[in-house]
Design a protein around this motif. Sequence first.
Motif, short mmCIF file in Angstrom:
data_model
loop_
_atom_site.label_atom_id
_atom_site.label_comp_id
_atom_site.label_asym_id
_atom_site.label_seq_id
_atom_site.Cartn_x
_atom_site.Cartn_y
_atom_site.Cartn_z
N SER A 151 37.77 41.77 55.44
CA SER A 151 38.74 42.63 56.11
C SER A 151 38.10 43.51 57.18
O SER A 151 38.81 44.17 57.94
CB SER A 151 39.46 43.51 55.08
OG SER A 151 38.53 44.31 54.37
N GLY A 152 36.75 43.56 57.22
CA GLY A 152 36.07 44.35 58.23
C GLY A 152 35.70 45.75 57.80
O GLY A 152 35.13 46.50 58.59
N HIS A 153 36.01 46.12 56.54
CA HIS A 153 35.63 47.46 56.08
C HIS A 153 34.97 47.35 54.72
O HIS A 153 34.93 46.28 54.10
CB HIS A 153 36.86 48.38 56.03
CG HIS A 153 37.99 47.84 55.22
ND1 HIS A 153 38.02 47.86 53.84
CD2 HIS A 153 39.15 47.24 55.60
CE1 HIS A 153 39.13 47.32 53.40
NE2 HIS A 153 39.84 46.93 54.46
N ASP A 154 34.46 48.49 54.24
CA ASP A 154 33.77 48.52 52.95
C ASP A 154 34.78 48.68 51.83
O ASP A 154 35.80 49.37 51.97
CB ASP A 154 32.76 49.66 52.91
CG ASP A 154 31.69 49.52 53.99
OD1 ASP A 154 31.58 48.42 54.55
OD2 ASP A 154 30.96 50.52 54.25
N ASP A 155 34.46 48.05 50.69
CA ASP A 155 35.34 48.14 49.51
C ASP A 155 34.50 48.55 48.31
O ASP A 155 33.46 47.96 48.03
CB ASP A 155 36.00 46.79 49.23
CG ASP A 155 36.95 46.37 50.33
OD1 ASP A 155 38.00 47.02 50.48
OD2 ASP A 155 36.63 45.40 51.04
N LYS A 159 43.83 45.07 44.83
CA LYS A 159 42.71 45.94 45.14
C LYS A 159 41.39 45.34 44.67
O LYS A 159 40.38 45.41 45.37
CB LYS A 159 42.93 47.31 44.49
CG LYS A 159 44.17 48.04 44.98
CD LYS A 159 44.08 48.36 46.46
CE LYS A 159 45.29 49.15 46.92
NZ LYS A 159 45.27 49.41 48.38
N ILE A 160 41.40 44.75 43.49
CA ILE A 160 40.18 44.15 42.96
C ILE A 160 39.78 42.93 43.79
O ILE A 160 38.59 42.72 44.08
CB ILE A 160 40.38 43.76 41.48
CG1 ILE A 160 40.63 45.02 40.64
CG2 ILE A 160 39.17 43.00 40.95
CD1 ILE A 160 40.96 44.73 39.20
N MET A 161 40.78 42.14 44.21
CA MET A 161 40.49 40.94 44.99
C MET A 161 40.25 41.26 46.47
O MET A 161 39.85 40.39 47.24
CB MET A 161 41.66 39.96 44.86
CG MET A 161 41.93 39.48 43.44
SD MET A 161 40.59 38.50 42.77
CE MET A 161 40.69 37.06 43.81
N ARG A 162 40.55 42.51 46.88
CA ARG A 162 40.33 42.97 48.26
C ARG A 162 41.17 42.19 49.26
O ARG A 162 40.70 41.73 50.29
CB ARG A 162 38.85 42.89 48.63
CG ARG A 162 37.97 43.83 47.83
CD ARG A 162 36.51 43.62 48.10
NE ARG A 162 36.03 42.41 47.50
CZ ARG A 162 35.32 41.48 48.16
NH1 ARG A 162 35.04 41.62 49.43
NH2 ARG A 162 34.91 40.41 47.53
N HIS A 163 42.45 42.07 48.93
CA HIS A 163 43.40 41.42 49.84
C HIS A 163 44.25 42.48 50.53
O HIS A 163 44.56 43.52 49.94
CB HIS A 163 44.31 40.45 49.07
CG HIS A 163 43.60 39.22 48.60
ND1 HIS A 163 43.88 38.62 47.40
CD2 HIS A 163 42.62 38.48 49.18
CE1 HIS A 163 43.11 37.56 47.25
NE2 HIS A 163 42.34 37.46 48.31
N ALA A 164 44.64 42.20 51.76
CA ALA A 164 45.49 43.13 52.50
C ALA A 164 46.90 43.14 51.95
O ALA A 164 47.62 44.14 52.05
CB ALA A 164 45.50 42.77 53.99
#
Length: 323
Positions: free
Chosen positions: A85-89, A203-208
Amino acid sequence: MTTWWWGQQLSAVTKANEERDRRRIRRSFTDDELARLLEVAAKRGRRAWYLTAALAGARFSDLGRLLWIDVDFDAGTLLIRDGKSGHDDLLPLHPDLAIELAARKAAQKGKPHDRVFPTIMDGRTRLNDFFAAGLAERVNVLNADGSIKMRWHGKGRSRRQVPKTKLVVKKDATGRVVDLHALRTTLGTNLARSGVAPQVAQKIMRHADYRTTLKHYTDLQLADSASALGSVRVPASVAPSDSVQSAPETRTAVQTAVGTATTVLFSSALCDPVRSNGSIDGTSPMKNRPVKSSDFATPCDSILPDSGKRVKGFEPSTFSLEG
């Protein structure tokens, strides 16, 4: 002018159908498959690699960028920098993954800015692990006309042509496969099976969008539907439908011999249930009624009361002696 021309050319290109034109359709690992892969990986020093993908949903690029400073064992968090996504998670660190990474850090004597996985596994290495775990197979390479491609093998007089082969991941009955990225699908599926809300799984999978998690990273099968349906309970106060008929009465050997009424009044108090092979000791025939040579009762004198103690108004069943 050039922009307009390229726009005209691109407008003529048919848009690809992502559902129909997918080159590889992934599925989730079964528990047995994942256990076998981790067992093989442990022997080859790569268990932490696969476990980070399975328990943190790390992509191939995430694994290559992961530093020890990103793993906070005290806070129990894992930082994925510059993700897709281009940012830190910032993610919670699974307890089992924390134990595995702590052991790896101690063995490597890793410093904060060292890479957790200095050596990146290529596709051939992963296929070899999958092959050892029974998830891949060796197949013949074919020419354009469908014939088997041959290659030279050996030296000197032993040199000969043999079929050229390659390792490929096994497909299931519907043509789906597992690979490194399928470990993310496995994580999403396990979150759904655990009853995690889609927004939390997102949130855990880091999907938009959580719909991406549900559509592409949740692989629920018929067994999951059956398990969910089995958890549904009908309230006890709800009476059965009138259209549902009661089950037919099952008659025991005693009921057949002396009548249902006799059995209800006396057999439960005086005798044990009659067995198919006769009485417990096989020697006590039933009294007060005609019996066959193979018809035995339990070791009580009779299922009927003594003649002096007969209940008034009760007529025991009568048997015909005619052949």
